[in-house]
Motif scaffolding. Structure first.
Motif, short mmCIF file in Angstrom:
data_model
loop_
_atom_site.label_atom_id
_atom_site.label_comp_id
_atom_site.label_asym_id
_atom_site.label_seq_id
_atom_site.Cartn_x
_atom_site.Cartn_y
_atom_site.Cartn_z
N GLU A 1 1.17 -1.05 -0.20
CA GLU A 1 -0.35 -0.10 0.04
C GLU A 1 1.18 1.25 0.11
O GLU A 1 1.72 1.94 0.85
CB GLU A 1 -1.07 0.00 0.74
CG GLU A 1 -1.82 -1.04 0.57
CD GLU A 1 -2.91 -1.74 -0.02
OE1 GLU A 1 -3.49 0.06 -0.47
OE2 GLU A 1 -3.72 -2.21 0.28
N LEU A 2 1.33 1.87 -0.93
CA LEU A 2 1.38 2.79 -0.76
C LEU A 2 1.13 4.16 -0.60
O LEU A 2 -0.56 4.68 -1.19
CB LEU A 2 1.84 3.67 -1.87
CG LEU A 2 3.10 2.75 -3.13
CD1 LEU A 2 3.16 1.36 -2.90
CD2 LEU A 2 3.67 2.91 -4.66
N TRP B 1 7.87 1.81 -3.39
CA TRP B 1 8.89 0.75 -2.75
C TRP B 1 9.67 0.82 -4.62
O TRP B 1 9.33 1.30 -5.64
CB TRP B 1 8.05 0.36 -3.06
CG TRP B 1 7.39 -0.02 -1.94
CD1 TRP B 1 6.33 0.24 -0.61
CD2 TRP B 1 7.68 -1.30 -0.70
NE1 TRP B 1 6.31 0.36 -0.23
CE2 TRP B 1 7.40 -1.25 0.23
CE3 TRP B 1 8.95 -2.38 -0.78
CZ2 TRP B 1 7.30 -1.80 1.23
CZ3 TRP B 1 8.78 -2.89 0.31
CH2 TRP B 1 7.92 -3.25 1.51
N PHE B 2 10.82 -0.40 -4.18
CA PHE B 2 11.71 -0.38 -5.33
C PHE B 2 11.14 -2.29 -5.77
O PHE B 2 11.13 -2.60 -4.50
CB PHE B 2 12.99 0.31 -5.79
CG PHE B 2 13.53 0.95 -5.65
CD1 PHE B 2 13.18 1.71 -6.94
CD2 PHE B 2 13.34 1.60 -4.37
CE1 PHE B 2 13.88 3.55 -6.65
CE2 PHE B 2 13.23 2.87 -4.62
CZ PHE B 2 14.21 3.66 -5.24
N GLY C 1 2.78 6.95 -5.94
CA GLY C 1 2.08 7.59 -5.64
C GLY C 1 1.31 7.33 -4.98
O GLY C 1 1.25 6.36 -3.44
N HIS C 2 -0.11 6.79 -5.12
CA HIS C 2 -0.88 6.53 -3.81
C HIS C 2 -1.47 5.17 -4.89
O HIS C 2 -1.79 5.22 -5.14
CB HIS C 2 -2.01 7.63 -3.64
CG HIS C 2 -1.43 8.24 -2.99
ND1 HIS C 2 -0.79 9.24 -3.39
CD2 HIS C 2 -1.83 9.02 -1.83
CE1 HIS C 2 -0.34 10.69 -2.90
NE2 HIS C 2 -0.77 10.12 -1.39
N GLY C 3 -1.96 3.64 -3.48
CA GLY C 3 -2.62 2.60 -4.22
C GLY C 3 -1.82 1.50 -3.81
O GLY C 3 -1.16 1.54 -3.07
N THR C 4 -2.41 0.88 -4.53
CA THR C 4 -2.20 -0.84 -3.70
C THR C 4 -0.84 -1.30 -5.31
O THR C 4 -1.56 -1.26 -6.63
CB THR C 4 -2.89 -1.60 -3.71
OG1 THR C 4 -3.67 -1.18 -3.41
CG2 THR C 4 -3.16 -3.56 -3.74
N VAL C 5 -0.43 -1.66 -4.81
CA VAL C 5 0.83 -2.41 -6.10
C VAL C 5 0.95 -4.23 -5.13
O VAL C 5 1.33 -4.43 -4.35
CB VAL C 5 2.32 -2.23 -5.65
CG1 VAL C 5 3.00 -2.75 -6.80
CG2 VAL C 5 2.22 -0.61 -6.28
N GLU D 1 12.44 -0.54 0.27
CA GLU D 1 12.27 1.10 0.91
C GLU D 1 12.48 1.35 -0.37
O GLU D 1 13.60 0.76 0.67
CB GLU D 1 11.07 0.87 1.70
CG GLU D 1 9.18 0.11 2.50
CD GLU D 1 9.20 0.93 4.03
OE1 GLU D 1 8.08 1.37 4.37
OE2 GLU D 1 10.13 0.54 4.58
N GLU D 2 11.97 2.67 -0.39
CA GLU D 2 13.31 3.83 -0.70
C GLU D 2 13.52 4.18 0.65
O GLU D 2 12.99 3.81 1.93
CB GLU D 2 11.94 5.49 -1.00
CG GLU D 2 13.11 6.20 -1.41
CD GLU D 2 12.19 7.06 -1.87
OE1 GLU D 2 12.26 8.19 -2.52
OE2 GLU D 2 10.75 7.46 -1.31
#
Length: 263
Positions: A107-108, A114-115, A154-158, A189-190
């Motif tokens: 979840e972003l 995220w990499f 950004g925002h949302g799910t990966v 994570e970044e």
């Protein structure tokens, strides 16, 4: 092997890598496009009033898409994404990875990117931007591992997938640094600093040359404070196990030190 069943609200869009789609309901449309949302080809509408359109906006959009396609080609990835949008009601889409293992929804919230390793990405919401990050230096590129990473902001799910079981670690809990087989890295994570180093090599008797073909081993170094996701099974080890099960591995890794050929 796990799969992800995604329920879409009317008008909601997700995109995926080629080969990760399983099924969909009939009210979900499917479209193949070059580039991802960060190239303004992802179906998200531009924000704000007029003044940003015109020929200049079209040219910038085309250049952004071309750059992203070029990066994906250089990374050895498929050039297009598949987009799925629910029309006239809620819809359902199914996705899966390509190897037996686990899946994870990240979840972003817009604060940290995220990499992910280039084969880990499965699908994401259209509000998540996709990019390519080249890291690890020439050593990683030569080894074909740990050099090409996919970046999500950004925002949302990966949704990501890995082989075997997932292992969650934070380098800060292990003195600030961990060293990992490059094939085990799934995502991080970044804020985590990533590099690749070569260890091993030849000794005077050439034993390492016989075992590793003179290449030694590649280790990924992960430093900092943040979440790291590893997989317990690498593609290379899975391929070797399948080859042995089929009776195709009669010799050692190089046919040298562990060779069973008496001739």
């Amino acid at each position: 092997m796990q799969m992800a069943v995604v329920n879409l609200h009317p008008g909601q869009t997700v995109y995926c890598e080629a080969g990760k789609f399983l099924f969909k309901t009939t009210n979900v449309t499917m479209e193949t496009r070059l580039g991802g949302p960060s190239g303004n080809a992802g179906g998200s509408q531009p924000q704000g009033g007029g003044g940003g359109g015109g020929m200049g906006g079209v040219l910038r959009q085309a250049m952004g898409t071309a750059m992203q396609v070029g990066q994906r080609a250089l990374a050895g990835e498929s050039l297009a994404f598949q987009y799925f949008t629910a029309q006239g009601g809620e819809g359902t889409v199914g996705f899966a990875g390509v190897l037996p293992g686990e899946m994870r929804a990240l979840e972003l919230n817009g604060t940290r990117a995220w990499f992910a390793e280039k084969d880990a990405f499965v699908a994401a919401e259209s509000t998540v931007d996709f990019g390519i990050a080249f890291q690890g230096g020439r050593t990683g590129r030569k080894g074909g591992e740990g050099f090409v990473l996919e970046k999500f902001t950004g925002h949302g799910t990966v949704i990501i997938a890995g082989a075997g079981n997932f292992i969650d670690l934070n380098p800060a809990e292990f003195g600030g640094r961990i060293e990992v087989d490059t094939g085990c890295v799934v995502a991080f994570e970044e804020g985590i600093h990533y590099g690749v180093q070569r260890v091993g090599g030849l000794n005077r008797q050439g034993v390492m040359n016989a075992v590793f073909g003179g290449e030694g081993l590649s280790l990924a170094t992960l430093e900092g404070n943040g979440q790291v996701i590893l997989q317990s099974l690498t593609i290379e080890s899975l391929a070797n196990a399948l080859r042995k099960a089929q009776g195709g591995d009669k010799q050692g890794p190089t046919g040298g030190l562990f060779s069973t050929n008496a001739g």
